[in-house]
Design a protein around this motif. Structure first.
Motif, PDB file in Angstrom:
ATOM      1  N   SER A 105      29.309  48.227  51.652  1.00 53.19           N
ATOM      2  CA  SER A 105      28.382  47.134  51.952  1.00 53.19           C
ATOM      3  C   SER A 105      27.990  46.330  50.721  1.00 53.19           C
ATOM      4  O   SER A 105      27.890  45.103  50.782  1.00 53.19           O
ATOM      5  N   ILE A 106      27.783  47.002  49.583  1.00 48.66           N
ATOM      6  CA  ILE A 106      27.347  46.265  48.383  1.00 48.66           C
ATOM      7  C   ILE A 106      28.462  45.341  47.896  1.00 48.66           C
ATOM      8  O   ILE A 106      28.198  44.238  47.401  1.00 48.66           O
ATOM      9  N   ALA A 107      29.736  45.767  48.047  1.00 50.63           N
ATOM     10  CA  ALA A 107      30.851  44.891  47.680  1.00 50.63           C
ATOM     11  C   ALA A 107      30.967  43.728  48.652  1.00 50.63           C
ATOM     12  O   ALA A 107      31.208  42.581  48.243  1.00 50.63           O
ATOM     13  N   SER A 108      30.764  43.994  49.928  1.00 47.99           N
ATOM     14  CA  SER A 108      30.837  42.932  50.946  1.00 47.99           C
ATOM     15  C   SER A 108      29.810  41.848  50.680  1.00 47.99           C
ATOM     16  O   SER A 108      30.063  40.659  50.908  1.00 47.99           O
ATOM     17  N   GLN A 109      28.642  42.240  50.191  1.00 50.27           N
ATOM     18  CA  GLN A 109      27.597  41.262  49.883  1.00 50.27           C
ATOM     19  C   GLN A 109      28.049  40.288  48.797  1.00 50.27           C
ATOM     20  O   GLN A 109      27.550  39.169  48.714  1.00 50.27           O
ATOM     21  N   HIS A 110      28.991  40.721  47.976  1.00 48.09           N
ATOM     22  CA  HIS A 110      29.487  39.878  46.880  1.00 48.09           C
ATOM     23  C   HIS A 110      30.890  39.350  47.169  1.00 48.09           C
ATOM     24  O   HIS A 110      31.586  38.906  46.254  1.00 48.09           O
ATOM     25  N   ASP A 111      31.296  39.397  48.437  1.00 48.74           N
ATOM     26  CA  ASP A 111      32.560  38.819  48.884  1.00 48.74           C
ATOM     27  C   ASP A 111      33.756  39.409  48.143  1.00 48.74           C
ATOM     28  O   ASP A 111      34.609  38.683  47.606  1.00 48.74           O
ATOM     29  N   CYS A 112      33.828  40.746  48.082  1.00 48.09           N
ATOM     30  CA  CYS A 112      34.946  41.426  47.447  1.00 48.09           C
ATOM     31  C   CYS A 112      35.110  42.792  48.094  1.00 48.09           C
ATOM     32  O   CYS A 112      34.268  43.208  48.896  1.00 48.09           O
ATOM     33  N   ASP A 113      36.188  43.491  47.749  1.00 53.23           N
ATOM     34  CA  ASP A 113      36.340  44.837  48.305  1.00 53.23           C
ATOM     35  C   ASP A 113      35.967  45.927  47.311  1.00 53.23           C
ATOM     36  O   ASP A 113      35.919  47.103  47.643  1.00 53.23           O
TER      37      ASP A 113
ATOM     38  N   PHE B 118      42.799  43.182  42.004  1.00 55.08           N
ATOM     39  CA  PHE B 118      42.750  42.136  40.987  1.00 55.08           C
ATOM     40  C   PHE B 118      41.334  41.565  40.875  1.00 55.08           C
ATOM     41  O   PHE B 118      40.627  41.425  41.864  1.00 55.08           O
ATOM     42  N   ARG B 119      40.982  41.225  39.643  1.00 56.81           N
ATOM     43  CA  ARG B 119      39.649  40.674  39.386  1.00 56.81           C
ATOM     44  C   ARG B 119      39.596  39.245  39.893  1.00 56.81           C
ATOM     45  O   ARG B 119      40.484  38.426  39.627  1.00 56.81           O
ATOM     46  N   ILE B 120      38.512  38.905  40.610  1.00 56.05           N
ATOM     47  CA  ILE B 120      38.295  37.547  41.111  1.00 56.05           C
ATOM     48  C   ILE B 120      37.640  36.738  40.005  1.00 56.05           C
ATOM     49  O   ILE B 120      36.587  37.107  39.485  1.00 56.05           O
ATOM     50  N   GLN B 121      38.281  35.656  39.627  1.00 52.83           N
ATOM     51  CA  GLN B 121      37.731  34.804  38.572  1.00 52.83           C
ATOM     52  C   GLN B 121      36.559  34.002  39.134  1.00 52.83           C
ATOM     53  O   GLN B 121      36.685  33.329  40.157  1.00 52.83           O
ATOM     54  N   ASP B 122      35.428  34.085  38.455  1.00 55.14           N
ATOM     55  CA  ASP B 122      34.231  33.334  38.889  1.00 55.14           C
ATOM     56  C   ASP B 122      34.310  31.880  38.457  1.00 55.14           C
ATOM     57  O   ASP B 122      34.968  31.531  37.493  1.00 55.14           O
TER      58      ASP B 122
ATOM     59  N   HIS C 292      26.916  40.414  34.784  1.00 53.41           N
ATOM     60  CA  HIS C 292      27.804  41.475  34.297  1.00 53.41           C
ATOM     61  C   HIS C 292      28.603  42.141  35.415  1.00 53.41           C
ATOM     62  O   HIS C 292      29.212  43.187  35.194  1.00 53.41           O
ATOM     63  N   LEU C 293      28.621  41.553  36.587  1.00 56.18           N
ATOM     64  CA  LEU C 293      29.360  42.136  37.702  1.00 56.18           C
ATOM     65  C   LEU C 293      30.803  41.638  37.699  1.00 56.18           C
ATOM     66  O   LEU C 293      31.070  40.465  37.439  1.00 56.18           O
ATOM     67  N   HIS C 294      31.722  42.540  37.991  1.00 54.73           N
ATOM     68  CA  HIS C 294      33.141  42.206  38.090  1.00 54.73           C
ATOM     69  C   HIS C 294      33.569  42.417  39.537  1.00 54.73           C
ATOM     70  O   HIS C 294      33.445  43.522  40.075  1.00 54.73           O
ATOM     71  N   ARG C 295      34.085  41.356  40.157  1.00 54.91           N
ATOM     72  CA  ARG C 295      34.490  41.448  41.568  1.00 54.91           C
ATOM     73  C   ARG C 295      36.004  41.612  41.659  1.00 54.91           C
ATOM     74  O   ARG C 295      36.750  40.908  40.972  1.00 54.91           O
ATOM     75  N   PHE C 296      36.433  42.527  42.521  1.00 58.06           N
ATOM     76  CA  PHE C 296      37.859  42.806  42.676  1.00 58.06           C
ATOM     77  C   PHE C 296      38.265  42.691  44.141  1.00 58.06           C
ATOM     78  O   PHE C 296      37.506  43.057  45.046  1.00 58.06           O
ATOM     79  N   ARG C 297      39.461  42.164  44.340  1.00 56.78           N
ATOM     80  CA  ARG C 297      40.040  42.118  45.680  1.00 56.78           C
ATOM     81  C   ARG C 297      41.509  42.489  45.559  1.00 56.78           C
ATOM     82  O   ARG C 297      42.237  41.923  44.746  1.00 56.78           O
ATOM     83  N   ASN C 298      41.928  43.488  46.338  1.00 57.69           N
ATOM     84  CA  ASN C 298      43.308  43.991  46.309  1.00 57.69           C
ATOM     85  C   ASN C 298      43.726  44.415  44.898  1.00 57.69           C
ATOM     86  O   ASN C 298      44.881  44.244  44.495  1.00 57.69           O
TER      87      ASN C 298
END
Length: 333
Positions: A245-253, A329-333, A321-327
């Protein structure tokens, strides 16, 4: 001097392909560290550059000269291994100059080159001793001195510090960095220790299953890892990852945050957990917090922080300082 290029290099042992297809450029004069977990292929790559392993396909060039099928002695390299490989019956001076002795170089030249190498490595007062009279760090410096007298275009280091204790490893990291600064030669260094990679390299190559995950300057990999693997491998303690859920809130897995970036409060945080253990290291304290949904969360706090095992703490996750990842790979902000 020593630019190294690997182009479409593959390596198989029977039906097992350990290096699937690797291209890598190592700039002249750089201190490049190949880092990754055991079995990632880093030592195999180093041995192919050295000519100690044959390539299955592809090319290896040193200074635009194709050395793919040349003997190790024809490549302009010198290698320092994990084991010191010193001759116990020889003195330090004889060990350092052994390659030149074999090549039947003039005695005056041998003495001059041995003296220069000993001065660089601060071994002048030990030249008459035998290896058994030396410490582990001194023996490793002798092995490096033997490499220096060969005047190579490229130095290759295969986990040279792994046999040393923690304090000697720290000292030798400094000495190797100073050596690189003094002689300016290309150095390729293999280790599984990301602390060695971060503290010595001007270029890090992170390997995973024979493939390059990311290549760049140490702080570039720390600040902007391209993959979840790199994010978890670079940095000590390792990055924390949150899914669900916390990852979903930030649009990532998967959401990553380093232990040093997590805030610790007595109340009002993003997450709440209880302290399982705390390691007080002097300058800072490593805290292991249990969360019912996310398991163990590692936090780096100030060294004088007093904490009770089992007490409840609140953690904050700063957005910057949060790093978002999907599949992966890091999602570039």
């Amino acid at each position: 001097m020593g630019q190294v290029l690997l182009k479409s290099v593959r390596k198989s042992f029977g039906s097992a392909e350990v290096i699937p297809d690797l291209s890598l450029a190592i700039p002249d004069g750089s201190f490049t560290v190949l880092v990754g977990p055991s079995g990632c292929g880093k030592s195999t790559i180093l041995r192919m550059i050295a000519g100690l392993e044959d390539v299955s396909s592809g090319t290896i060039k040193i200074n635009d000269r194709d050395v793919t099928y040349r003997e190790p002695s024809q490549r302009g390299i010198a290698m320092v291994f994990q084991s010191y490989a010193l001759y116990p019956h020889m003195t330090v001076a004889e060990n350092i100059g052994f390659g030149m002795i074999l090549a039947k170089r003039p005695k005056a030249e041998i003495n001059k080159r041995v003296g220069e190498a000993a001065a660089i490595l601060r071994l002048e007062h030990l030249l008459d001793r035998k290896p058994k009279q030396l410490s582990g760090g001194q023996r490793q410096r002798v092995a490096i001195g033997r490499a220096i007298t060969r005047d190579p275009q490229v130095f290759l280091f295969d986990e040279p510090l792994s046999n040393l204790d923690a304090s000697l490893r720290g000292q030798m990291r400094v000495e190797l960095a100073e050596l690189h600064s003094k002689i300016g030669a290309t150095m390729i260094y293999v280790t599984h220790d990301q602390v060695e990679a971060m503290t010595m390299a001007d270029q890090i190559v992170v390997l995973n299953n024979g493939r390059i995950e990311q290549q760049g300057m140490p702080m570039e990999l720390y600040i902007a890892p391209k993959t979840r693997f790199v994010a978890g491998f670079i940095g000590a303690p390792s990055m924390n990852f949150f899914e669900g859920s916390i990852a979903s809130q930030h649009d990532c897995d998967a959401l990553g945050v380093r232990p040093e970036h997590i805030g610790l409060r007595d109340d009002d945080g993003d997450l709440t957990g209880r302290i399982r253990h705390a390691e007080q290291l002097g300058s800072d304290t490593i805290i292991y917090v249990h969360h019912d949904d996310y398991g163990q969360i590692t936090v780096r706090a100030e060294g004088n922080r007093v904490l009770d095992i089992g007490s409840t703490v609140h953690l904050t996750l700063p957005a910057e300082h949060l790093h978002r990842f999907r599949n992966g790979f890091r999602i570039q902000d």
